[in-house]
Design a protein around this motif. Structure first.
Motif, PDB file in Angstrom:
ATOM      1  N   ARG A 283       0.833  -1.208   0.000  1.00 28.16           N
ATOM      2  CA  ARG A 283       0.000   0.000   0.000  1.00 28.16           C
ATOM      3  C   ARG A 283       0.868   1.261   0.000  1.00 28.16           C
ATOM      4  N   LEU A 284       1.900   1.219  -0.842  1.00 21.04           N
ATOM      5  CA  LEU A 284       2.791   2.356  -1.025  1.00 21.04           C
ATOM      6  C   LEU A 284       2.947   2.621  -2.515  1.00 21.04           C
ATOM      7  N   PRO A 285       3.114   3.882  -2.925  1.00 25.55           N
ATOM      8  CA  PRO A 285       3.429   4.157  -4.330  1.00 25.55           C
ATOM      9  C   PRO A 285       4.717   3.452  -4.743  1.00 25.55           C
ATOM     10  N   LEU A 286       4.822   3.154  -6.010  1.00 29.89           N
ATOM     11  CA  LEU A 286       5.946   2.356  -6.496  1.00 29.89           C
ATOM     12  C   LEU A 286       7.287   2.995  -6.156  1.00 29.89           C
ATOM     13  N   SER A 287       7.464   4.277  -6.475  1.00 30.33           N
ATOM     14  CA  SER A 287       8.752   4.916  -6.236  1.00 30.33           C
ATOM     15  C   SER A 287       9.085   5.002  -4.755  1.00 30.33           C
ATOM     16  N   VAL A 288       8.074   5.097  -3.894  1.00 29.14           N
ATOM     17  CA  VAL A 288       8.320   5.121  -2.450  1.00 29.14           C
ATOM     18  C   VAL A 288       8.660   3.726  -1.955  1.00 29.14           C
ATOM     19  N   TYR A 289       7.933   2.721  -2.434  1.00 30.56           N
ATOM     20  CA  TYR A 289       8.197   1.351  -1.996  1.00 30.56           C
ATOM     21  C   TYR A 289       9.604   0.903  -2.394  1.00 30.56           C
ATOM     22  N   ARG A 290      10.082   1.329  -3.542  1.00 34.35           N
ATOM     23  CA  ARG A 290      11.431   0.938  -3.976  1.00 34.35           C
ATOM     24  C   ARG A 290      12.503   1.450  -3.017  1.00 34.35           C
ATOM     25  N   ASN A 291      12.192   2.484  -2.233  1.00 33.96           N
ATOM     26  CA  ASN A 291      13.158   3.051  -1.291  1.00 33.96           C
ATOM     27  C   ASN A 291      12.759   2.840   0.163  1.00 33.96           C
ATOM     28  N   TRP A 292      11.829   1.903   0.439  1.00 32.91           N
ATOM     29  CA  TRP A 292      11.343   1.703   1.798  1.00 32.91           C
ATOM     30  C   TRP A 292      11.878   0.395   2.377  1.00 32.91           C
ATOM     31  N   SER A 293      12.268   0.438   3.654  1.00 35.67           N
ATOM     32  CA  SER A 293      12.734  -0.740   4.376  1.00 35.67           C
ATOM     33  C   SER A 293      12.366  -0.575   5.842  1.00 35.67           C
ATOM     34  N   GLU A 294      11.631  -1.531   6.384  1.00 34.79           N
ATOM     35  CA  GLU A 294      11.233  -1.456   7.790  1.00 34.79           C
ATOM     36  C   GLU A 294      12.431  -1.512   8.738  1.00 34.79           C
ATOM     37  N   PRO A 295      13.413  -2.420   8.532  1.00 39.37           N
ATOM     38  CA  PRO A 295      14.585  -2.398   9.416  1.00 39.37           C
ATOM     39  C   PRO A 295      15.345  -1.073   9.385  1.00 39.37           C
ATOM     40  N   ILE A 296      15.476  -0.493   8.195  1.00 40.14           N
ATOM     41  CA  ILE A 296      16.181   0.782   8.112  1.00 40.14           C
ATOM     42  C   ILE A 296      15.379   1.875   8.813  1.00 40.14           C
ATOM     43  N   ALA A 297      14.053   1.816   8.737  1.00 35.99           N
ATOM     44  CA  ALA A 297      13.235   2.794   9.452  1.00 35.99           C
ATOM     45  C   ALA A 297      13.496   2.724  10.954  1.00 35.99           C
ATOM     46  N   GLY A 298      13.654   1.503  11.496  1.00 37.77           N
ATOM     47  CA  GLY A 298      13.982   1.386  12.914  1.00 37.77           C
ATOM     48  C   GLY A 298      15.341   1.978  13.240  1.00 37.77           C
ATOM     49  N   ARG A 299      16.303   1.814  12.368  1.00 39.50           N
ATOM     50  CA  ARG A 299      17.625   2.381  12.605  1.00 39.50           C
ATOM     51  C   ARG A 299      17.593   3.906  12.557  1.00 39.50           C
ATOM     52  N   VAL A 300      16.840   4.441  11.627  1.00 40.20           N
ATOM     53  CA  VAL A 300      16.719   5.898  11.566  1.00 40.20           C
ATOM     54  C   VAL A 300      16.044   6.426  12.827  1.00 40.20           C
ATOM     55  N   ARG A 301      15.006   5.735  13.291  1.00 38.07           N
ATOM     56  CA  ARG A 301      14.325   6.163  14.513  1.00 38.07           C
ATOM     57  C   ARG A 301      15.294   6.176  15.700  1.00 38.07           C
ATOM     58  N   ARG A 302      16.104   5.129  15.831  1.00 38.33           N
ATOM     59  CA  ARG A 302      17.054   5.094  16.940  1.00 38.33           C
ATOM     60  C   ARG A 302      18.120   6.172  16.789  1.00 38.33           C
ATOM     61  N   ARG A 303      18.487   6.474  15.553  1.00 46.97           N
ATOM     62  CA  ARG A 303      19.447   7.568  15.343  1.00 46.97           C
ATOM     63  C   ARG A 303      18.849   8.899  15.787  1.00 46.97           C
ATOM     64  N   LEU A 304      17.576   9.106  15.496  1.00 46.97           N
ATOM     65  CA  LEU A 304      16.930  10.362  15.878  1.00 46.97           C
ATOM     66  C   LEU A 304      16.775  10.503  17.393  1.00 46.97           C
ATOM     67  N   GLU A 305      16.857   9.415  18.115  1.00 51.09           N
ATOM     68  CA  GLU A 305      16.752   9.490  19.572  1.00 51.09           C
ATOM     69  C   GLU A 305      18.020  10.016  20.220  1.00 51.09           C
TER      70      GLU A 305
END
Length: 599
Positions: A283-305
């Motif tokens: 349920r993501l646009p194609l160009s967004v899905y090609r650059n999306w990763s759930e594990p990387i999202a968790g790493r970015v969140r921890r970096r922002l903390e």
């Protein structure tokens, strides 16, 4: 534009890594909680755990003390003060008397003297020789060792070079952070200017130019999906210019999504029917899905903390990585309004089924852009035309802004071009893998060049750029007066500018504003472009550049520039003046600087 530094990540002046000195106690680094204005401050320090380090539950990653948030400096390696710093910074809450340089309640003043730092090592790793105390550090984006983005125990992650790095021999380099300001042995904040951390490997891109020393205070995480150096495309030129401009005013950390994709499938995902179907399932646009990763999202969140005051998401692809509960400023920079690009592609597509699929993707992107834009305090487009699209998405005017694209640095400082010294040659310099560029070049080569050769038999065209498709190379080879040279470096670009009399931009479709047109204007090479090529620029047709619709009319405009010296000189001067007044970073990026309170 090459730069060289003097030390490697975590090392001394010779670039080698050093461990802690023998017999040194370990204290705690000063915390940096957020104050009302969002600026970090140095406050009282935590007490040290027995043995000089906080107990680790898993024997690898240090855990926060109960009820206390570990300071941002401690969550990275090498930020632990010496005994003098621990005694001087510990407050009453730690059960220690304030030492020299501590204010009331154990607060450590900014000018106070602190201790040196000790290199953190995993359990069982022997200590190395002592390292100099007052040395700043560069941190790789996905470096080995403990921390929020550190690897699991027993697993090593590739080290990333700094922005001047060529990488260490034997270790792959996947990305970098721009810089990080550390706490030196004298208690003052220091910046280690990034530079060469090792000799470049054969085949590696050359090092990035050194960054100017940043001003400590506001901490900004700049999140982008692609490494911006070497800056060989329009989007990368803009991203690199933004990072350098912000770094002169604040503490900036650059995180690239592709550099965090270690151990997972690389980003972006490949194009294809399977990826398209997976994007519908996600349920993501194609160009967004090609650059999306759930594990990387968790790493970015921890970096922002780690205590950042603001995050700048560069492109719509990185917007979903910014969590809703981030307490600082959330800013979104859009290189294009992507839904507009897909809408234009749908209009130009001839195949009915593909046209329907592209139009459907444009609608998906528009809904996604509207939802993501509402999550950010300010959204910046590259032109007033695309800013109006943001208003159409429902954003109020005060939450939108314009950050124009900028040309490559240094073009305005070069001497003016000479009409008589150049041949009647037309130049095209751009990314040849992008479909709007391919579409425009196919039309101009097939119809425009024969028309131009009829008007000026001696006219020629040079096409330069990376990743040309095979059909484009074959088409260029079949035509008289057309030369395909492929990718060129900075010196090759300058030689092409000097040997040409006009720049042609035949693009059809696309979005944003064209950096290659700004580069030609800044260099003083007159431009003839299609309406899509001039779209979004504050250029007056007939004064700053010539605009023509269709390959025949574009060929006539190019012929005027090649054969009319007075028109050529007038447009060369007007184009450079336009760039000087509107498209330099000091002018173009002022809204972002003011939004961050850095003016």
């Amino acid at each position: 534009m090459d730069g060289a530094g003097a030390s490697g990540p975590g090392g001394g002046a010779d670039g080698r890594r050093a461990g802690p000195g023998p017999g040194r106690d370990v204290g705690r680094a000063p915390a940096r909680p957020r104050k009302g204005g969002g600026l970090p401050a140095l406050v009282g320090q935590h007490a040290a755990a027995p043995g000089g380090r906080r107990p680790a539950a898993d024997g690898h990653r240090r855990q926060p003390a109960p009820g206390l948030r570990p300071p941002a400096g401690e969550r990275r390696r090498g930020r632990l003060p010496s005994p003098a710093g621990a005694a001087g910074g510990a407050g009453a809450g730690a059960g220690l008397a304030p030492g020299p340089g501590a204010g009331a309640g154990g607060r450590l003043e900014r000018g106070a003297r602190g201790g040196g730092r000790e290199h953190h090592r995993r359990p069982g790793r022997p200590a190395g020789p002592a390292r100099p105390a007052a040395v700043g550090r560069l941190r790789p984006a996905a470096g080995r060792g403990p921390g929020p983005l550190g690897p699991a125990p027993g697993r090593r992650r590739p080290r990333c070079p700094g922005p001047g790095a060529g990488g260490r021999p034997g270790r792959p380099a996947r990305g970098f952070l721009v810089h990080r300001i550390g706490l030196g042995g004298d208690g003052r904040r220091r910046l280690l200017p990034p530079g060469r951390l090792g000799a470049p490997r054969p085949g590696r891109p050359r090092p990035a130019p050194p960054l100017a020393e940043g001003r400590a205070g506001v901490r900004i995480l700049f999140l982008t999906h692609q490494r911006p150096w070497p800056a060989r495309g329009g989007g990368l030129i803009k991203t690199w210019a933004l990072v350098r401009h912000l770094q002169e005013r604040a503490e900036v950390e650059l995180v690239c999504l592709e550099s965090l994709a270690t151990g997972e499938a690389p980003l972006p995902r490949p194009r294809g029917a399977a990826t398209l179907l997976a994007s519908y399932a996600a349920r993501l646009p194609l160009s967004v899905y090609r650059n999306w990763s759930e594990p990387i999202a968790g790493r970015v969140r921890r970096r922002l903390e780690e205590g950042f005051d603001a995050v700048v998401a560069d492109h719509i692809y990185t917007a979903p990585y910014v969590p809703d509960d981030f307490p600082g400023r959330k800013l979104l920079h859009l290189h294009n309004v992507e839904s507009l690009v897909w809408q234009r592609e749908a209009k130009l597509e001839r195949h009915p089924l593909r046209r329907w699929a592209v139009a459907l993707e444009a609608r998906r992107l528009r809904r996604f852009e509207a939802a993501q834009a509402r999550r950010f305090q300010r959204v910046f487009a590259v032109s007033e035309e695309e800013q109006r699209e943001l208003l159409a998405l429902g954003l109020p005017p005060e939450r939108t802004g314009v950050l124009p694209n900028v040309p490559l640095p240094g073009l305005l400082e070069r001497p003016p071009l000479d009409y008589e010294a150049a041949a009647p040659r037309v130049l095209y310099l751009g990314t040849l893998s992008w479909r709007p560029n391919q579409r425009g070049l196919r039309s101009f080569l097939a119809e425009g060049m024969p028309a131009l050769r009829r008007l000026l038999p001696g006219a020629s065209l040079t096409v330069a750029g990376a990743s040309p498709p095979p059909w484009l190379s074959r088409l260029a080879a079949s035509l008289d007066g057309v030369q395909m040279v492929g990718p060129v470096d900075e010196e090759g670009e300058e030689a092409l500018y000097r040997s040409s009399r006009a720049f042609v931009e035949p693009v059809r479709g696309g979005g944003g504003t064209k950096v290659k047109v700004l580069n030609a204007l800044a260099r003083g090479l007159p431009v003839a472009a299609t309406p899509d090529g001039a779209r979004g620029l504050e250029a007056v047709p007939g004064r700053h550049l010539l605009v023509a619709e269709g390959p025949q009319a574009l060929a006539e405009a190019v012929a005027r520039l090649l054969a009319t010296p007075s028109l050529w000189r007038q447009m060369a001067a007007a184009g450079r003046e336009l760039v000087r007044l509107r498209y330099l970073p000091e002018v173009a990026f002022r809204p972002l600087v003011e939004e961050l309170g850095l003016s």
